[in-house]
Design a protein around this motif. Structure first.
Motif, PDB file in Angstrom:
ATOM      1  N   ALA A  36     -31.605 -69.073  34.237  1.00  0.00           N
ATOM      2  CA  ALA A  36     -32.518 -69.904  33.456  1.00  0.00           C
ATOM      3  C   ALA A  36     -33.919 -69.323  33.452  1.00  0.00           C
ATOM      4  CB  ALA A  36     -32.532 -71.329  34.010  1.00  0.00           C
ATOM      5  N   MET A  37     -34.337 -68.779  34.588  1.00  0.00           N
ATOM      6  CA  MET A  37     -35.681 -68.193  34.679  1.00  0.00           C
ATOM      7  C   MET A  37     -35.777 -66.915  33.848  1.00  0.00           C
ATOM      8  SD  MET A  37     -38.552 -68.982  36.076  1.00  0.00           S
ATOM      9  CE  MET A  37     -39.541 -68.283  34.754  1.00  0.00           C
ATOM     10  N   ALA A  38     -34.685 -66.156  33.781  1.00  0.00           N
ATOM     11  CA  ALA A  38     -34.703 -64.927  32.977  1.00  0.00           C
ATOM     12  C   ALA A  38     -34.851 -65.253  31.493  1.00  0.00           C
ATOM     13  CB  ALA A  38     -33.426 -64.118  33.219  1.00  0.00           C
ATOM     14  N   PHE A  39     -34.122 -66.274  31.030  1.00  0.00           N
ATOM     15  CA  PHE A  39     -34.168 -66.632  29.615  1.00  0.00           C
ATOM     16  C   PHE A  39     -35.507 -67.247  29.216  1.00  0.00           C
ATOM     17  CE2 PHE A  39     -29.374 -67.014  30.081  1.00  0.00           C
ATOM     18  CZ  PHE A  39     -29.130 -65.814  29.448  1.00  0.00           C
ATOM     19  N   THR A  40     -36.173 -67.890  30.156  1.00  0.00           N
ATOM     20  CA  THR A  40     -37.454 -68.546  29.840  1.00  0.00           C
ATOM     21  C   THR A  40     -38.654 -67.703  30.268  1.00  0.00           C
ATOM     22  OG1 THR A  40     -37.425 -69.736  31.963  1.00  0.00           O
ATOM     23  CG2 THR A  40     -36.431 -70.844  30.064  1.00  0.00           C
ATOM     24  N   THR A  89     -23.772 -67.025  29.625  1.00  0.00           N
ATOM     25  CA  THR A  89     -23.715 -66.805  28.174  1.00  0.00           C
ATOM     26  C   THR A  89     -24.037 -68.081  27.408  1.00  0.00           C
ATOM     27  OG1 THR A  89     -22.060 -65.058  28.465  1.00  0.00           O
ATOM     28  CG2 THR A  89     -22.254 -66.047  26.276  1.00  0.00           C
ATOM     29  N   LEU A  90     -23.386 -69.183  27.783  1.00  0.00           N
ATOM     30  CA  LEU A  90     -23.657 -70.448  27.111  1.00  0.00           C
ATOM     31  C   LEU A  90     -25.100 -70.885  27.334  1.00  0.00           C
ATOM     32  CD1 LEU A  90     -20.358 -72.420  27.872  1.00  0.00           C
ATOM     33  CD2 LEU A  90     -21.013 -71.256  25.762  1.00  0.00           C
ATOM     34  N   GLY A 122     -27.808 -71.496  24.417  1.00  0.00           N
ATOM     35  CA  GLY A 122     -28.559 -72.742  24.363  1.00  0.00           C
ATOM     36  C   GLY A 122     -30.057 -72.518  24.415  1.00  0.00           C
ATOM     37  N   ALA A 123     -30.493 -71.573  25.266  1.00  0.00           N
ATOM     38  CA  ALA A 123     -31.925 -71.286  25.393  1.00  0.00           C
ATOM     39  C   ALA A 123     -32.497 -70.767  24.082  1.00  0.00           C
ATOM     40  CB  ALA A 123     -32.154 -70.268  26.512  1.00  0.00           C
ATOM     41  N   ALA A 124     -31.718 -69.937  23.380  1.00  0.00           N
ATOM     42  CA  ALA A 124     -32.188 -69.389  22.104  1.00  0.00           C
ATOM     43  C   ALA A 124     -32.466 -70.489  21.082  1.00  0.00           C
ATOM     44  CB  ALA A 124     -31.150 -68.415  21.548  1.00  0.00           C
ATOM     45  N   GLU A 125     -31.723 -71.601  21.191  1.00  0.00           N
ATOM     46  CA  GLU A 125     -31.940 -72.726  20.274  1.00  0.00           C
ATOM     47  C   GLU A 125     -32.984 -73.710  20.813  1.00  0.00           C
ATOM     48  OE1 GLU A 125     -30.575 -72.975  17.287  1.00  0.00           O
ATOM     49  OE2 GLU A 125     -29.498 -71.084  17.580  1.00  0.00           O
ATOM     50  N   LEU A 126     -32.982 -73.905  22.122  1.00  0.00           N
ATOM     51  CA  LEU A 126     -33.840 -74.922  22.718  1.00  0.00           C
ATOM     52  C   LEU A 126     -35.312 -74.513  22.760  1.00  0.00           C
ATOM     53  CD1 LEU A 126     -31.593 -76.009  25.737  1.00  0.00           C
ATOM     54  CD2 LEU A 126     -32.242 -77.442  23.790  1.00  0.00           C
ATOM     55  N   ILE A 127     -35.592 -73.252  23.144  1.00  0.00           N
ATOM     56  CA  ILE A 127     -36.987 -72.844  23.355  1.00  0.00           C
ATOM     57  C   ILE A 127     -37.823 -72.952  22.080  1.00  0.00           C
ATOM     58  CG2 ILE A 127     -38.476 -70.920  24.010  1.00  0.00           C
ATOM     59  CD1 ILE A 127     -36.361 -70.091  26.039  1.00  0.00           C
ATOM     60  N   PRO A 128     -37.351 -72.419  20.930  1.00  0.00           N
ATOM     61  CA  PRO A 128     -38.179 -72.555  19.723  1.00  0.00           C
ATOM     62  C   PRO A 128     -38.388 -74.009  19.302  1.00  0.00           C
ATOM     63  CG  PRO A 128     -36.496 -70.866  19.427  1.00  0.00           C
ATOM     64  CD  PRO A 128     -36.143 -71.618  20.663  1.00  0.00           C
ATOM     65  N   ALA A 129     -37.407 -74.859  19.557  1.00  0.00           N
ATOM     66  CA  ALA A 129     -37.481 -76.241  19.078  1.00  0.00           C
ATOM     67  C   ALA A 129     -38.178 -77.179  20.063  1.00  0.00           C
ATOM     68  CB  ALA A 129     -36.077 -76.766  18.776  1.00  0.00           C
ATOM     69  N   TYR A 130     -37.902 -77.005  21.355  1.00  0.00           N
ATOM     70  CA  TYR A 130     -38.381 -77.973  22.343  1.00  0.00           C
ATOM     71  C   TYR A 130     -39.191 -77.355  23.488  1.00  0.00           C
ATOM     72  CZ  TYR A 130     -34.762 -80.678  19.977  1.00  0.00           C
ATOM     73  OH  TYR A 130     -33.982 -81.293  19.030  1.00  0.00           O
ATOM     74  N   GLY A 131     -39.329 -76.031  23.510  1.00  0.00           N
ATOM     75  CA  GLY A 131     -40.080 -75.398  24.581  1.00  0.00           C
ATOM     76  C   GLY A 131     -39.188 -75.006  25.754  1.00  0.00           C
ATOM     77  N   TRP A 132     -39.733 -74.158  26.637  1.00  0.00           N
ATOM     78  CA  TRP A 132     -38.935 -73.607  27.736  1.00  0.00           C
ATOM     79  C   TRP A 132     -38.497 -74.658  28.746  1.00  0.00           C
ATOM     80  CZ3 TRP A 132     -40.776 -74.222  32.657  1.00  0.00           C
ATOM     81  CH2 TRP A 132     -42.144 -74.429  32.829  1.00  0.00           C
ATOM     82  N   ARG A 133     -39.254 -75.750  28.879  1.00  0.00           N
ATOM     83  CA  ARG A 133     -38.907 -76.774  29.867  1.00  0.00           C
ATOM     84  C   ARG A 133     -37.566 -77.433  29.548  1.00  0.00           C
ATOM     85  NH1 ARG A 133     -43.786 -78.022  32.653  1.00  0.00           N
ATOM     86  NH2 ARG A 133     -45.565 -76.982  31.653  1.00  0.00           N
TER      87      ARG A 133
END
Length: 467
Positions: free
Chosen positions: A36-40, A156-157, A161-172
């Motif tokens: 999670a930390m790597a993706f964010t 992978t999942l 998910g991070a690719a969709e979540l971060i632009p829309a809702y932020g890294w948190r």
């Protein structure tokens, strides 16, 4: 009927596969949490204006927590049971993920990442053991492969998910979703996962006989059952590292080469899995492309351990592992120099992921074969411990080098050269092989030590060793 023998020798039941699947699900949750930390990383760096070294500390924080959790919660599992400690670890993990979404500084985030890692370490201390104990001799290798592959699936999942979540809702939001997933898994484990049969055999559980009867019914075993006798702990003279066992004249060179291999392989694994998204962005890709590059690594990693296991059916474990290490070094270079052509970079990223995960599976396989049974647990334990040091140092060292002006290409080239040193160390290892015993389950051979089976050891007569 002896319950341990029934599990080992009877065909696998749906209940046993359910236990293996639950352990794989736990490992998938770990894959999500650890990466999670790597993706964010890029988004966190922008918000808190972090240097490369500071980001490296955040990437290592969870690994430090994992080491603490394994050392502190693992022994408690032997005292109070695997299942209760898994539940406690999941609570710690979920709380850490939830609190990571509320932080106001990178120092707070680092502290909660350590806390989350403690939970992950406790989970890892129990799940592989349970998966191994509930698989029969004939299918134990497949069961451990499924458990291992869960890490790549979760990562992978999580990346998708991070690719969709971060632009829309932020890294948190990535950490918040991880906390919610942990709650769901906690509910499943509380309802469906049984206690370890070998723990029940120790007599420490006040209702061991009743619990064993429930397990027997779920296995489809009729009639009365008996728990296996709890083996007495026999301490081999000189077996512990401080007594000089693994560093005795006979094993000193063997141990040092094994530790060097573990250190380097884990260094390369955590470099690739923690820094890739951020370094791809540094190389000119967009944040979404950087995350996609990380996903390609984890996607390949899902199949890496299975590929390694399949190849060892034809070639020796040592030879296959050396080939994996050399190919990993080559593909690391191909991956980073092809970032201007994303399609090529992502394809080579899948190969990198397969190879780095295959190398981890290879180390778990080869380590038990590097010592005689009396020293095997000590040798493997110290090897993994030294490897964890490499895992912690990788993000820190890369962050410091990035601050001094190293480019992503230089970093990948440097790590590729270091990875090659593992092939040199592995080539000097001597494999200690013991004959396989024949069981009643279709005549399939299996190591007599369950821990060896869990580690993926494929012991064969010395005459078959071409490694």
């Amino acid at each position: 009927m002896n319950l341990r023998r029934a599990i080992d020798e009877r065909p696998m039941t749906g209940f046993q596969w359910l236990v293996v699947a639950l352990c794989g699900l736990l490992n998938a949750l770990d894959g999500y949490d650890v990466l999670a930390m790597a993706f964010t990383g890029s988004a966190v760096s922008r918000e808190f204006d972090l240097s490369g070294s500071e980001l490296g500390v955040l990437l290592s924080a969870g690994l430090i927590g994992m080491a603490v959790g394994s050392l502190s919660l693992g022994p408690l599992a032997d005292r109070y049971g695997r299942r209760p400690l898994l539940i406690v670890s999941l609570v710690i993990n979920g709380l850490g993920m939830a609190m990571s979404a509320t932080v106001g500084s990178h120092w707070e985030l680092g502290l909660w990442r350590v806390f989350t890692g403690i939970g992950v370490g406790g989970i890892l201390a129990c799940t592989a053991v349970i998966a191994s104990e509930y698989a029969n001799n004939a299918r134990r290798g497949i069961a451990i492969s499924i458990f291992t592959a869960g890490y790549g699936v979760g990562a992978t999942l999580g990346g998708l998910g991070a690719a969709e979540l971060i632009p829309a809702y932020g890294w948190r939001s990535v950490f918040l979703v991880g906390a919610l997933c942990t709650v769901v898994v906690l509910a499943l484990i509380s309802l469906l996962l049984p206690e370890s049969v070998d723990y029940l055999a120790t007599g420490k559980h006040p209702k061991a006989a009743a619990k064993a009867a429930v397990v027997a019914r779920r296995l489809g075993i009729g009639g009365p059952v008996a728990l296996p006798e709890s083996a007495a702990v026999v301490e081999t003279p000189g077996g512990r590292a401080r007594d000089g066992g693994v560093l005795s004249p006979r094993y000193r060179t063997q141990s040092l080469f094994l530790w060097a291999s573990w250190f380097i392989v884990m260094f390369g694994f955590y470099f690739a899995n923690t820094w890739t998204p951020a370094l791809l962005v540094e190389s000119g890709m967009t944040q979404e492309q950087g995350i996609l590059g990380g996903i390609m690594l984890t996607l390949g990693g899902t199949f890496g351990a299975l590929l390694y296991g399949a190849m060892t059916s034809r070639w020796t474990e040592k030879a296959v592992l050396i080939v994996f290490v050399v190919l990993q070094s080559i593909t690391l270079v191909l991956f980073i120099v092809s970032t201007s052509v994303p399609t090529v970079a992502f394809a080579s990223g899948v190969l990198v992921g397969m190879l780095v995960n295959g190398c981890i599976a290879g180390m778990y396989t080869l380590s038990p074969m590097s010592y005689e049974p009396g020293l095997r647990a000590t040798g493997v334990g110290w090897g993994i411990g030294v490897g964890r040091v490499g895992a912690i140092l990788a993000p820190l060292a890369v962050g410091r080098l990035l601050d001094t002006g190293w480019t992503p290409v230089q970093l990948y080239l440097g790590v590729a050269v270091v990875v090659l040193l593992a092939a040199v160390a592995l080539s000097r290892l001597k494999v200690v092989r013991t004959p396989r015993t024949v069981t009643a389950d279709h005549g399939t051979g299996s190591d007599t030590n369950d821990g060896d089976a869990a580690a993926g050891s494929h012991a064969r007569p010395e005459s078959g060793d071409k490694g």
